[in-house]
Design a protein around this motif. Structure first.
Motif, short mmCIF file in Angstrom:
data_model
loop_
_atom_site.label_atom_id
_atom_site.label_comp_id
_atom_site.label_asym_id
_atom_site.label_seq_id
_atom_site.Cartn_x
_atom_site.Cartn_y
_atom_site.Cartn_z
N TYR A 279 126.97 -24.31 27.89
CA TYR A 279 126.65 -24.21 26.46
C TYR A 279 125.70 -23.04 26.20
O TYR A 279 125.92 -22.24 25.28
CB TYR A 279 126.05 -25.53 25.99
N ALA B 102 127.64 -19.79 26.61
CA ALA B 102 128.57 -19.59 25.50
C ALA B 102 127.82 -19.11 24.26
O ALA B 102 128.32 -18.24 23.52
CB ALA B 102 129.35 -20.87 25.21
N GLN B 103 126.63 -19.65 24.04
CA GLN B 103 125.83 -19.20 22.90
C GLN B 103 125.43 -17.74 23.02
O GLN B 103 125.18 -17.09 22.01
CB GLN B 103 124.57 -20.07 22.76
N TYR C 78 129.16 -15.46 26.48
CA TYR C 78 129.92 -15.45 27.74
C TYR C 78 131.13 -16.38 27.64
O TYR C 78 131.05 -17.43 27.02
CB TYR C 78 129.05 -15.92 28.91
N GLN C 79 132.23 -15.97 28.30
CA GLN C 79 133.35 -16.89 28.51
C GLN C 79 132.94 -17.77 29.68
O GLN C 79 132.48 -17.27 30.71
CB GLN C 79 134.62 -16.13 28.87
#
Length: 167
Positions: A116, A119-120, A123-124
């Protein structure tokens, strides 16, 4: 040629705790399970990708504490505890390369928190299901501060005589 009869519902399925909430429509189920595969990687698949001769196409990230890392980690993994991701990810990880996170095991959501956080930051990311626990239980080599180790695969998590579980 004999054919198997189609499974049919009976009156008992209505009282089944499994079917108290009916299964989703097949199209909805396909979308859900397809999405799940976009978010998760299997320990065996990660091991196979890392063992291949080429670039696996991702970076494996251990999101646990230093004490946990020293106790054992996947060879080649990058160590970046979740609490440090916001401040250090850009120094350690190329934003163009997908990241696969792991933590202790299925009873821990540390890899989810790390995914999480990444992703924030754009990044994949995927999470390795089973974490370090299942890496060890499936008999893959790991590193400690003392060197490399490998334990016998747990027959409840890995096939006895095959590298492929068939799933």
């Amino acid at each position: 040629m004999t054919t198997q009869p189609l499974a049919t519902a009976t009156a008992t399925t209505a009282t089944s705790p499994v079917l108290r909430v009916p299964p989703a429509d097949p199209a909805v189920a396909a979308a859900y399970f397809g999405a799940s595969l976009a978010f998760h990687a299997d320990v065996s698949d990660v091991a196979a990708a890392l063992a291949s001769d080429g670039d696996p196409g991702f970076v494996l990230l251990d999101s646990r504490s230093t004490a946990s890392w020293d106790q054992g980690h996947v060879p080649g993994a990058v160590h970046l505890p979740t609490a440090l991701i916001a401040g250090q990810a850009r120094e350690l990880l190329d934003p163009a390369v997908p990241v696969v996170t792991y933590c202790w095991g299925p009873g821990c959501n540390g890899a989810t928190r790390a995914a999480y956080a990444l992703a924030q930051l754009g990044y994949q990311v995927k999470e390795m299901l089973g974490g370090f626990e299942y890496w060890v239980r499936e008999g893959f080599e790991f590193e400690t501060w003392q060197g490399r180790e490998r334990r016998t695969a747990d027959p409840l998590t890995a096939p006895d005589e095959s590298e492929d579980c068939g799933c």
